[in-house]
Enzyme design. Structure first.
Site, PDB file in Angstrom:
ATOM      1  N   TRP A  80     -18.268 -26.296  47.901  1.00 12.53           N
ATOM      2  CA  TRP A  80     -17.259 -26.986  48.911  1.00 12.53           C
ATOM      3  C   TRP A  80     -17.824 -26.821  50.360  1.00 12.53           C
ATOM      4  CZ3 TRP A  80     -15.266 -30.483  46.412  1.00 12.53           C
ATOM      5  CH2 TRP A  80     -14.323 -30.290  45.451  1.00 12.53           C
ATOM      6  N   SER A 172     -10.955 -26.505  39.265  1.00 15.19           N
ATOM      7  CA  SER A 172     -11.738 -26.251  40.555  1.00 15.19           C
ATOM      8  C   SER A 172     -10.753 -25.144  41.531  1.00 15.19           C
ATOM      9  CB  SER A 172     -11.747 -27.636  41.525  1.00 15.19           C
ATOM     10  OG  SER A 172     -12.446 -27.363  42.800  1.00 15.19           O
ATOM     11  N   THR A 173      -9.738 -25.206  42.082  1.00 11.74           N
ATOM     12  CA  THR A 173      -9.058 -24.356  42.644  1.00 11.74           C
ATOM     13  C   THR A 173      -7.781 -23.812  41.861  1.00 11.74           C
ATOM     14  OG1 THR A 173      -9.821 -25.136  44.714  1.00 11.74           O
ATOM     15  CG2 THR A 173      -7.731 -23.714  44.951  1.00 11.74           C
ATOM     16  N   PRO A 176      -8.880 -21.869  38.303  1.00 10.24           N
ATOM     17  CA  PRO A 176      -9.187 -20.539  38.583  1.00 10.24           C
ATOM     18  C   PRO A 176      -8.009 -19.453  38.921  1.00 10.24           C
ATOM     19  CG  PRO A 176     -10.316 -21.682  39.728  1.00 10.24           C
ATOM     20  CD  PRO A 176      -9.337 -22.782  39.105  1.00 10.24           C
TER      21      PRO A 176
END
Length: 503
Positions: A80, A172-173, A176
């Site tokens: 990112w 992605s966020t 996890p």
């Protein structure tokens, strides 16, 4: 001190109980002690200590900026953020490495998100590991090896299992975040700038925020949101994101439970937590009702077509000419291109490029890409219809279950794993909506379970207010508390009910 929230650290700094430099050293020591997790690709120790000293000087002079007061320690997921002239950027693929001599691409400028953080006094600790170009669901497909879940070393998990913890993995966020027991926020699409990010899917990419608490996520979002002249997809921030209300009243909130999210493979424990939190809302006076998002079943297939098509376009820049790895094959330009990309990309990335180019062929474009865009609109309309009916937030699972063991996780191919893990999180990306995962409990194996809240576009503050209300009531333990709880969990004076509650 490392277990505190940003607000608590801010108070400690103002009261002089710790200095920025001391806190920075504690963070660096924690990174060194947890090297076995393989979480960091780069640790910017010298830079972090320099920034901490500058922060300390500003505090002594009374010239604090926002993050001097909250002292945000930043670790960047390298897909990112292309960041910092002195810090290498890899996004965890081989293609970013130049072989003769061995070195990494160093960007000449900072991503907007990085610069905003640095301008407010944030401290950059380093860059973290990940799947190659974020194409995966468990951080197992990167060049630098798999990342281990920190909870597999915590007391609840160690006390339950006798086998070695390295067999456990951590998406992605929000994935996890749920699997590792932290708050994970995906803001509204366009609220945060993508300038300087290594793109995956331009029409869905949003910089994500991982924090210890919901209020910490709100603090970071308040600094990062807003227009950026370098990114035409950004939108004005709807309001300044001041501190979230401590006593948010949910009596006027309507919580929607999507019936389509009772997906195959949903674990009993995740379902139980979903029901428990829904009951918490209902007992507090909120309206909880079942809603329908009828096109959810087509979401994964639709996403894969659009994702692969955009990946094929974005990966074209890695040709061995401008930067990154270049093959030694020099018989022709075409041969150098082909060899460079074969050597530089792993099987997962090459597979997505091939399928993406297939979807974009002239004879396939209407049948695959255009049709997927139409389905995407239907998915977005489903959310719009639900929110226009009076629903304020949707409550869903974040993942099907707690973190899988590494051996079990890697038995499936990447596409199958991604389809399984993204079933709850990916639809909100398609619709560009804000969503946040909040840790709610530990499973019987001692691993985190998270639930997701989804809100209407640009209602990020209200979403976070609801999330903080939920966070305050679920009683999720911090990982440090769990490490020190071994004695209490084995204390014969504790009843079985007390032991369960403690976990």
């Amino acid at each position: 001190m490392l277990s505190l929230t940003l607000k608590e650290v801010s108070l400690a700094l103002r009261e002089g109980r710790i200095s920025p430099t001391e806190l920075c050293k504690k963070c660096l020591n924690r990174i060194k002690k947890t090297q076995h997790l393989n979480a960091y690709i780069t640790v910017t120790e010298e830079l972090a200590l320099k920034q901490a000293q500058q922060s300390e000087t500003r505090l002594l002079q009374g010239l604090e900026s926002c993050f001097d007061l909250v002292f945000l320690q930043v670790s960047l997921k390298v897909l990112w953020m292309e960041s910092l002239l002195l810090s290498r950027t890899t996004s965890a693929p081989r293609i970013s490495r130049q072989l003769v001599p061995p070195r990494y691409y160093t960007p000449p400028y900072n991503a907007t998100m990085v610069q905003k953080l640095l301008d407010q006094g944030a401290i950059l600790m380093g860059k973290t590991n990940m799947d190659e170009f974020a194409m995966g669901a468990g951080s197992t497909d990167g060049t630098f090896g798999p990342v281990k879940n920190p909870w597999s070393y915590a007391a609840p998990y160690r006390d339950t299992f006798t086998f070695t913890p390295q067999k456990n993995t951590g998406g992605s966020t929000r994935n996890p975040g749920a699997l590792c027991g932290v708050v994970a926020l995906k803001p509204t699409y366009g609220l945060l700038s993508r300038h300087g990010l290594i793109p995956l899917v331009n029409s869905m990419d949003v910089p994500g925020i991982l924090t210890r608490s919901v209020n910490d996520a709100a603090i970071a979002l308040g600094i990062l949101q807003g227009l950026d002249v370098r990114d035409s997809t950004t939108v004005p921030a709807p309001s300044s994101l001041a501190e979230l209300p401590e006593n948010f009243d949910v009596k006027n909130i309507c919580v929607g439970i999507p019936k389509e999210y009772h997906a195959p493979g949903l674990s009993e424990e995740t379902l139980a937590q979903w029901s428990r939190v829904a009951d918490l809302f209902e007992r507090a006076g909120a309206q909880v009702k079942q809603v329908s998002l009828p096109h959810t079943q087509y979401s994964i297939v639709c996403y894969h077509v659009l994702c692969h098509a955009e990946v094929a376009s974005n990966m074209a820049r890695f040709d061995g000419l401008e930067y990154g790895h270049r093959s030694e094959t020099d018989s022709s330009t075409e041969a150098m291109y082909a060899s460079t990309r074969h050597e530089g990309f792993n099987d997962v990335v090459r597979g997505r490029i091939l399928s993406g180019n297939y979807f974009l062929l002239k004879q396939n474009y209407q049948h695959y890409f255009v049709k997927a865009q139409k389905v995407r609109r239907l998915i977005a309309d489903d959310f719009r219809n639900v929110f226009s009916s009076g629903v304020d937030v949707l409550l869903t699972p974040t993942t099907l279950a707690d973190a899988a063991c590494y051996q079990d996780f890697t038995q499936e191919d990447n596409r199958t794993r991604s389809a399984q893990e993204d079933v709850f999180t990916q639809p909100s990306n398609m619709a560009g909506l804000p969503a946040v995962s909040v840790p709610t409990a530990l499973s019987r194996r001692g691993l985190p379970i998270g639930l997701q809240l989804v809100g209407p576009a640009l209602h990020d503050k209200k979403l976070l207010s609801v999330a903080q209300w939920m966070e305050q009531r679920v009683g999720f333990p911090s990982i440090s508390d769990s490490d020190y709880s071994r004695e209490s969990r084995n204390d014969p004076r504790m009843t079985k009910r007390e032991q369960t509650s403690a976990v």
